[in-house]
Scaffold this motif. Sequence first.
Motif, PDB file in Angstrom:
ATOM      1  N   TYR A  77     -19.916 -13.058   7.082  1.00  0.00           N
ATOM      2  CA  TYR A  77     -18.614 -13.465   6.568  1.00  0.00           C
ATOM      3  C   TYR A  77     -18.531 -13.257   5.056  1.00  0.00           C
ATOM      4  O   TYR A  77     -17.538 -12.731   4.534  1.00  0.00           O
ATOM      5  N   PHE A  78     -19.571 -13.621   4.343  1.00  0.00           N
ATOM      6  CA  PHE A  78     -19.535 -13.584   2.886  1.00  0.00           C
ATOM      7  C   PHE A  78     -19.571 -12.155   2.353  1.00  0.00           C
ATOM      8  O   PHE A  78     -18.844 -11.820   1.411  1.00  0.00           O
ATOM      9  N   SER A  79     -20.382 -11.308   2.943  1.00  0.00           N
ATOM     10  CA  SER A  79     -20.429  -9.919   2.466  1.00  0.00           C
ATOM     11  C   SER A  79     -19.117  -9.198   2.767  1.00  0.00           C
ATOM     12  O   SER A  79     -18.619  -8.429   1.931  1.00  0.00           O
ATOM     13  N   LEU A  80     -18.535  -9.461   3.934  1.00  0.00           N
ATOM     14  CA  LEU A  80     -17.267  -8.812   4.276  1.00  0.00           C
ATOM     15  C   LEU A  80     -16.126  -9.328   3.406  1.00  0.00           C
ATOM     16  O   LEU A  80     -15.250  -8.559   2.993  1.00  0.00           O
ATOM     17  N   MET A  81     -16.118 -10.617   3.117  1.00  0.00           N
ATOM     18  CA  MET A  81     -15.072 -11.162   2.254  1.00  0.00           C
ATOM     19  C   MET A  81     -15.201 -10.625   0.828  1.00  0.00           C
ATOM     20  O   MET A  81     -14.187 -10.377   0.150  1.00  0.00           O
ATOM     21  N   ARG A  82     -16.420 -10.422   0.361  1.00  0.00           N
ATOM     22  CA  ARG A  82     -16.584  -9.854  -0.986  1.00  0.00           C
ATOM     23  C   ARG A  82     -16.185  -8.385  -1.015  1.00  0.00           C
ATOM     24  O   ARG A  82     -15.656  -7.900  -2.029  1.00  0.00           O
ATOM     25  N   LYS A  83     -16.400  -7.664   0.071  1.00  0.00           N
ATOM     26  CA  LYS A  83     -15.886  -6.288   0.157  1.00  0.00           C
ATOM     27  C   LYS A  83     -14.365  -6.298   0.151  1.00  0.00           C
ATOM     28  O   LYS A  83     -13.724  -5.433  -0.469  1.00  0.00           O
ATOM     29  N   ASN A  84     -13.770  -7.272   0.831  1.00  0.00           N
ATOM     30  CA  ASN A  84     -12.313  -7.421   0.787  1.00  0.00           C
ATOM     31  C   ASN A  84     -11.839  -7.628  -0.652  1.00  0.00           C
ATOM     32  O   ASN A  84     -10.847  -7.031  -1.085  1.00  0.00           O
ATOM     33  N   LEU A  85     -12.542  -8.485  -1.378  1.00  0.00           N
ATOM     34  CA  LEU A  85     -12.154  -8.771  -2.756  1.00  0.00           C
ATOM     35  C   LEU A  85     -12.248  -7.515  -3.620  1.00  0.00           C
ATOM     36  O   LEU A  85     -11.347  -7.235  -4.431  1.00  0.00           O
ATOM     37  N   GLN A  86     -13.305  -6.740  -3.434  1.00  0.00           N
ATOM     38  CA  GLN A  86     -13.451  -5.483  -4.179  1.00  0.00           C
ATOM     39  C   GLN A  86     -12.277  -4.548  -3.897  1.00  0.00           C
ATOM     40  O   GLN A  86     -11.711  -3.932  -4.819  1.00  0.00           O
ATOM     41  N   ASN A  87     -11.893  -4.437  -2.627  1.00  0.00           N
ATOM     42  CA  ASN A  87     -10.796  -3.533  -2.268  1.00  0.00           C
ATOM     43  C   ASN A  87      -9.449  -4.061  -2.753  1.00  0.00           C
ATOM     44  O   ASN A  87      -8.577  -3.279  -3.131  1.00  0.00           O
ATOM     45  N   LEU A  88      -9.276  -5.375  -2.748  1.00  0.00           N
ATOM     46  CA  LEU A  88      -8.043  -5.958  -3.280  1.00  0.00           C
ATOM     47  C   LEU A  88      -7.927  -5.670  -4.779  1.00  0.00           C
ATOM     48  O   LEU A  88      -6.847  -5.321  -5.277  1.00  0.00           O
ATOM     49  N   ILE A  89      -9.034  -5.811  -5.505  1.00  0.00           N
ATOM     50  CA  ILE A  89      -9.025  -5.546  -6.941  1.00  0.00           C
ATOM     51  C   ILE A  89      -8.655  -4.073  -7.197  1.00  0.00           C
ATOM     52  O   ILE A  89      -7.841  -3.762  -8.079  1.00  0.00           O
ATOM     53  N   LEU A  90      -9.237  -3.172  -6.411  1.00  0.00           N
ATOM     54  CA  LEU A  90      -8.924  -1.742  -6.540  1.00  0.00           C
ATOM     55  C   LEU A  90      -7.432  -1.479  -6.306  1.00  0.00           C
ATOM     56  O   LEU A  90      -6.791  -0.740  -7.062  1.00  0.00           O
ATOM     57  N   ALA A  91      -6.875  -2.133  -5.279  1.00  0.00           N
ATOM     58  CA  ALA A  91      -5.473  -1.884  -4.918  1.00  0.00           C
ATOM     59  C   ALA A  91      -4.483  -2.540  -5.866  1.00  0.00           C
ATOM     60  O   ALA A  91      -3.357  -2.043  -6.035  1.00  0.00           O
ATOM     61  N   LEU A  92      -4.863  -3.640  -6.486  1.00  0.00           N
ATOM     62  CA  LEU A  92      -3.915  -4.437  -7.278  1.00  0.00           C
ATOM     63  C   LEU A  92      -3.986  -4.146  -8.785  1.00  0.00           C
ATOM     64  O   LEU A  92      -3.231  -4.744  -9.560  1.00  0.00           O
ATOM     65  N   GLN A  93      -4.871  -3.243  -9.189  1.00  0.00           N
ATOM     66  CA  GLN A  93      -4.970  -2.908 -10.611  1.00  0.00           C
ATOM     67  C   GLN A  93      -3.728  -2.158 -11.087  1.00  0.00           C
ATOM     68  O   GLN A  93      -3.102  -1.436 -10.332  1.00  0.00           O
TER      69      GLN A  93
END
Length: 319
Positions: free
Chosen positions: A303-319
């Motif tokens: 759960y934690f590794s997948l959620m952190r990957k989600n956060l990385q992708n959100l940061i990429l998309a929202l910049q």
Amino acid sequence: MKKNSWFRTIPLWVLVLLMGIAAAGCGPENQAKIVEGKVNVVTTFYPIYEFAKAIGGDDANVINLLPAGVEPHDWTPKSQDIVNTSKAQLFFYNGAGLEGWVPQFLKGLNRDSKIKAVEVSQGIKLIEADEEKDQHHEGEGPQTRHHIDPHTWVSPKSAMIMAENMKESYIEADPAHKEAYTSRYMDLKKKLEELDGEFSSKLAAMPRKEIVVSHEAFGYMARDYGLTQHAIMGLSPDAEPRAQDLLNLSKLVKEEGIHYIFFEELVSDRLAKTLASETGAEVLVLNPVEGLTEEQLKQGDDYFSLMRKNLQNLILALQ
């Protein structure tokens, strides 16, 4: 005598499952066994399973019903699941409308079963789906009844409430190990608080707040971290969107300058790729963490590794 009386009281659909056990095969979900001397816990799908194992530790035997790579919305239980659950002490399910099969499943358990069913989303402020975005299948009119968004676990804030509900249930079922359950729960809570802090601070700093997703699974994440979710499909990932919804989303993507359309690994990416192609955007994974793929299992994801990957992708998309 008990066996025969139980046989007469189970619903017809359970009988069909029992008779079809040979056809059902012995997939991963049928390998689990009840362990004497431990608290046996049955969970409905992956995030609940992970939290239940973390809190239960060596004092619990946790059996997850859904096998790897299976999307939970339309899954139905197998005969061995009924047998195992009848012998367990705790049954953890998400609730909020996710597992529509649960009421009949519980009615089909052995009437001598002592299991306690726990809806772990209790206490979370649930999100009511927008009726317009509660997509319908082709050939049907728009749905007029209200639906609850069941995807509570996708926000670490909600996940903390779910974990606390599980901890309390463990203590009630096995008070002799209260200190151990509480200690392990506090460890899990700390990890969830750290994850929550990362989402809060990093997403607050992003200039963009709009995300376009394939399936309306990120409402709790959006609510808790200041984002706005726009979904191609509604709460059910296999529903077909209306042509007008796609046109509106295409217009939104172009007007807002959105560079990424998010898709999920356990459902088809066809519509996300179509929308991206029409708008000049790219596709990127945003995982609702409903289950692990075989590849993710091999990589040791959780759960934690997948959620952190989600956060990385959100940061990429929202910049």
